[in-house]
Scaffold this motif. Structure first.
Motif, PDB file in Angstrom:
ATOM      1  N   ARG A 167       0.807  -1.208   0.000  1.00  0.00           N
ATOM      2  CA  ARG A 167       0.000   0.000   0.000  1.00  0.00           C
ATOM      3  C   ARG A 167       0.844   1.264   0.000  1.00  0.00           C
ATOM      4  O   ARG A 167       0.577   2.206  -0.726  1.00  0.00           O
ATOM      5  N   GLY A 168       1.888   1.302   0.819  1.00  0.00           N
ATOM      6  CA  GLY A 168       2.630   2.533   0.988  1.00  0.00           C
ATOM      7  C   GLY A 168       3.892   2.623   0.176  1.00  0.00           C
ATOM      8  O   GLY A 168       4.689   3.521   0.420  1.00  0.00           O
ATOM      9  N   TYR A 169       4.118   1.697  -0.773  1.00  0.00           N
ATOM     10  CA  TYR A 169       5.396   1.687  -1.458  1.00  0.00           C
ATOM     11  C   TYR A 169       5.505   2.853  -2.426  1.00  0.00           C
ATOM     12  O   TYR A 169       4.594   3.145  -3.189  1.00  0.00           O
ATOM     13  N   CYS A 170       6.647   3.524  -2.398  1.00  0.00           N
ATOM     14  CA  CYS A 170       6.936   4.632  -3.293  1.00  0.00           C
ATOM     15  C   CYS A 170       8.437   4.879  -3.248  1.00  0.00           C
ATOM     16  O   CYS A 170       9.154   4.288  -2.455  1.00  0.00           O
ATOM     17  N   THR A 171       8.908   5.741  -4.129  1.00  0.00           N
ATOM     18  CA  THR A 171      10.316   6.114  -4.155  1.00  0.00           C
ATOM     19  C   THR A 171      10.491   7.448  -3.439  1.00  0.00           C
ATOM     20  O   THR A 171       9.755   8.396  -3.701  1.00  0.00           O
ATOM     21  N   LEU A 172      11.470   7.502  -2.527  1.00  0.00           N
ATOM     22  CA  LEU A 172      11.747   8.727  -1.794  1.00  0.00           C
ATOM     23  C   LEU A 172      13.047   9.335  -2.277  1.00  0.00           C
ATOM     24  O   LEU A 172      14.030   8.631  -2.488  1.00  0.00           O
ATOM     25  N   GLN A 173      13.038  10.640  -2.477  1.00  0.00           N
ATOM     26  CA  GLN A 173      14.239  11.378  -2.825  1.00  0.00           C
ATOM     27  C   GLN A 173      14.402  12.538  -1.844  1.00  0.00           C
ATOM     28  O   GLN A 173      13.429  13.051  -1.305  1.00  0.00           O
ATOM     29  N   TRP A 174      15.646  12.916  -1.657  1.00  0.00           N
ATOM     30  CA  TRP A 174      15.982  13.927  -0.653  1.00  0.00           C
ATOM     31  C   TRP A 174      16.609  15.125  -1.336  1.00  0.00           C
ATOM     32  O   TRP A 174      17.512  14.985  -2.149  1.00  0.00           O
ATOM     33  N   VAL A 183       8.273  12.502  -2.702  1.00  0.00           N
ATOM     34  CA  VAL A 183       7.599  11.206  -2.727  1.00  0.00           C
ATOM     35  C   VAL A 183       7.126  10.969  -4.156  1.00  0.00           C
ATOM     36  O   VAL A 183       6.262  11.678  -4.663  1.00  0.00           O
ATOM     37  N   LYS A 184       7.714   9.939  -4.811  1.00  0.00           N
ATOM     38  CA  LYS A 184       7.466   9.741  -6.227  1.00  0.00           C
ATOM     39  C   LYS A 184       7.023   8.312  -6.503  1.00  0.00           C
ATOM     40  O   LYS A 184       7.014   7.454  -5.628  1.00  0.00           O
ATOM     41  N   GLN A 185       6.638   8.079  -7.751  1.00  0.00           N
ATOM     42  CA  GLN A 185       6.246   6.742  -8.172  1.00  0.00           C
ATOM     43  C   GLN A 185       7.436   5.789  -8.069  1.00  0.00           C
ATOM     44  O   GLN A 185       8.577   6.190  -8.301  1.00  0.00           O
ATOM     45  N   ILE A 217       4.820  15.602  -3.130  1.00  0.00           N
ATOM     46  CA  ILE A 217       4.334  14.275  -3.523  1.00  0.00           C
ATOM     47  C   ILE A 217       3.778  14.312  -4.946  1.00  0.00           C
ATOM     48  O   ILE A 217       3.151  15.280  -5.369  1.00  0.00           O
ATOM     49  N   ASP A 218       4.040  13.261  -5.684  1.00  0.00           N
ATOM     50  CA  ASP A 218       3.604  13.142  -7.065  1.00  0.00           C
ATOM     51  C   ASP A 218       2.128  12.767  -7.110  1.00  0.00           C
ATOM     52  O   ASP A 218       1.726  11.759  -6.526  1.00  0.00           O
ATOM     53  N   CYS A 228       1.310  14.008   7.312  1.00  0.00           N
ATOM     54  CA  CYS A 228       2.019  15.290   7.371  1.00  0.00           C
ATOM     55  C   CYS A 228       1.281  16.296   8.244  1.00  0.00           C
ATOM     56  O   CYS A 228       1.915  17.083   8.957  1.00  0.00           O
ATOM     57  N   GLU A 229      -0.036  16.269   8.190  1.00  0.00           N
ATOM     58  CA  GLU A 229      -0.792  17.201   9.040  1.00  0.00           C
ATOM     59  C   GLU A 229      -0.554  16.887  10.515  1.00  0.00           C
ATOM     60  O   GLU A 229      -0.331  17.788  11.328  1.00  0.00           O
ATOM     61  N   GLU A 230      -0.580  15.601  10.856  1.00  0.00           N
ATOM     62  CA  GLU A 230      -0.357  15.212  12.245  1.00  0.00           C
ATOM     63  C   GLU A 230       1.078  15.514  12.678  1.00  0.00           C
ATOM     64  O   GLU A 230       1.326  15.849  13.836  1.00  0.00           O
ATOM     65  N   ALA A 231       2.022  15.381  11.753  1.00  0.00           N
ATOM     66  CA  ALA A 231       3.421  15.661  12.068  1.00  0.00           C
ATOM     67  C   ALA A 231       3.756  17.138  11.930  1.00  0.00           C
ATOM     68  O   ALA A 231       4.893  17.535  12.180  1.00  0.00           O
ATOM     69  N   GLN A 232       2.778  17.933  11.494  1.00  0.00           N
ATOM     70  CA  GLN A 232       2.960  19.375  11.301  1.00  0.00           C
ATOM     71  C   GLN A 232       4.055  19.674  10.274  1.00  0.00           C
ATOM     72  O   GLN A 232       4.924  20.530  10.479  1.00  0.00           O
ATOM     73  N   LYS A 233       4.000  18.948   9.166  1.00  0.00           N
ATOM     74  CA  LYS A 233       4.902  19.182   8.044  1.00  0.00           C
ATOM     75  C   LYS A 233       4.060  19.596   6.830  1.00  0.00           C
ATOM     76  O   LYS A 233       3.096  18.907   6.473  1.00  0.00           O
ATOM     77  N   PRO A 234       4.372  20.717   6.181  1.00  0.00           N
ATOM     78  CA  PRO A 234       3.612  21.114   4.994  1.00  0.00           C
ATOM     79  C   PRO A 234       3.818  20.128   3.860  1.00  0.00           C
ATOM     80  O   PRO A 234       4.911  19.595   3.682  1.00  0.00           O
ATOM     81  N   ILE A 235       2.763  19.908   3.082  1.00  0.00           N
ATOM     82  CA  ILE A 235       2.842  18.969   1.967  1.00  0.00           C
ATOM     83  C   ILE A 235       2.290  19.631   0.714  1.00  0.00           C
ATOM     84  O   ILE A 235       1.267  20.324   0.759  1.00  0.00           O
ATOM     85  N   PHE A 236       3.007  19.442  -0.395  1.00  0.00           N
ATOM     86  CA  PHE A 236       2.634  20.021  -1.680  1.00  0.00           C
ATOM     87  C   PHE A 236       2.548  18.907  -2.721  1.00  0.00           C
ATOM     88  O   PHE A 236       3.243  17.893  -2.625  1.00  0.00           O
ATOM     89  N   LEU A 237       1.715  19.129  -3.744  1.00  0.00           N
ATOM     90  CA  LEU A 237       1.747  18.257  -4.909  1.00  0.00           C
ATOM     91  C   LEU A 237       2.773  18.812  -5.885  1.00  0.00           C
ATOM     92  O   LEU A 237       2.925  20.030  -6.036  1.00  0.00           O
ATOM     93  N   SER A 238       3.490  17.921  -6.534  1.00  0.00           N
ATOM     94  CA  SER A 238       4.473  18.340  -7.536  1.00  0.00           C
ATOM     95  C   SER A 238       3.741  18.989  -8.703  1.00  0.00           C
ATOM     96  O   SER A 238       2.808  18.420  -9.254  1.00  0.00           O
TER      97      SER A 238
END
Length: 239
Positions: free
Chosen positions: A23-30, A37-39, A71-72, A87-97
């Motif tokens: 379910r949660g598998y994705c590619t992470l880049q830093w 968070v990508k395909q 995130i893609d 991200c909301e619970e961790a208080q980290k902003p999240i954007f769509l690419s």
């Protein structure tokens, strides 16, 4: 004590279909404090069990130096909501690419528009507050469900935010009346105060729209950098 998204980096492997089906598998880049968070692709990287549990992901994000998550939208609505909730619970902003070829709007004008929106929202809230209080009382009498509902939407620069609405039962006369005159949208004035949306602009895309149409607001993401991104392969215990 810190947590790590990556438990070990000694056993790298080629991504297989079995892992991609998780379910949660994705590619992470830093990239300079930003987590992309990508395909999934055929790359060598460790299996990240933290991505299978929202609680584990929240803890990892909370104890990490991540300042922003991108995130893609091609990952799909389920994963978008999963990461957005974490991200909301961790208080980290999240954007769509979003595409980087578009230009930012004129900043002085944008700041003026924000000021006008903020003042107008304050005035409108003062004017409609008796109506909103009355609707809350009527909704409590009319049903026993939740008074408010939240929906993830895509706003300016691709930022995800939760749109606030009244949550009447549309099968009741009160619910139909509120929907007819769009009174269920009155709490979105709080979204205007927070800068999520504008009184004169769009209320944002739904996640379903973003995924199916793959069409986002045509504004360049100012947080994006042009530096070369690197695969996430750090052995730090702070991520």
């Amino acid at each position: 004590m810190t947590a790590s998204i990556i438990p070990t980096l000694e056993n790298l492997y080629d991504v297989t279909q079995e892992h991609q089906d998780r379910r949660g598998y994705c590619t992470l880049q830093w990239r300079r404090g930003q987590l992309l968070v990508k395909q999934p692709g055929r790359v060598k990287q460790p299996y990240l069990p933290s991505l299978d549990s929202k609680r584990s992901l929240v803890e990892c994000l909370q104890h990490s130096p991540v300042t922003l998550v991108s995130i893609d939208p091609k990952l799909g609505e389920v994963l978008l909501r999963f990461w957005a909730d974490a991200c909301e619970e961790a208080q980290k902003p999240i954007f769509l690419s979003i595409p980087t070829s578009n230009k930012l709007p004129n900043q002085p004008w944008r700041q003026l528009q924000r000021l006008i929106d903020w003042i107008a929202a304050i005035v409108l809230l003062l004017l409609v507050s008796p109506l909103m209080l009355g609707l809350i009382v009527l909704m409590q009498i009319d049903s026993t469900g939740s008074l408010f509902c939240r929906e993830w939407r895509v706003g300016e620069r691709g930022k995800l935010f939760q749109s606030i609405k009244f949550c009447p039962h549309n099968i009741t006369p009160l619910g139909r009346w509120m929907s007819k005159y769009s009174l269920d949208n009155l709490p979105q004035l709080f979204n205007v105060l927070r800068g999520d949306i504008s009184l004169t602009g769009s209320r944002g895309w739904t996640l379903e729209d973003a995924v199916q149409l793959n069409k986002l607001p045509e504004i360049k993401a100012s947080w994006e950098v042009e530096a070369q991104s690197h695969l996430l392969h750090l052995d730090s215990q702070t991520l």
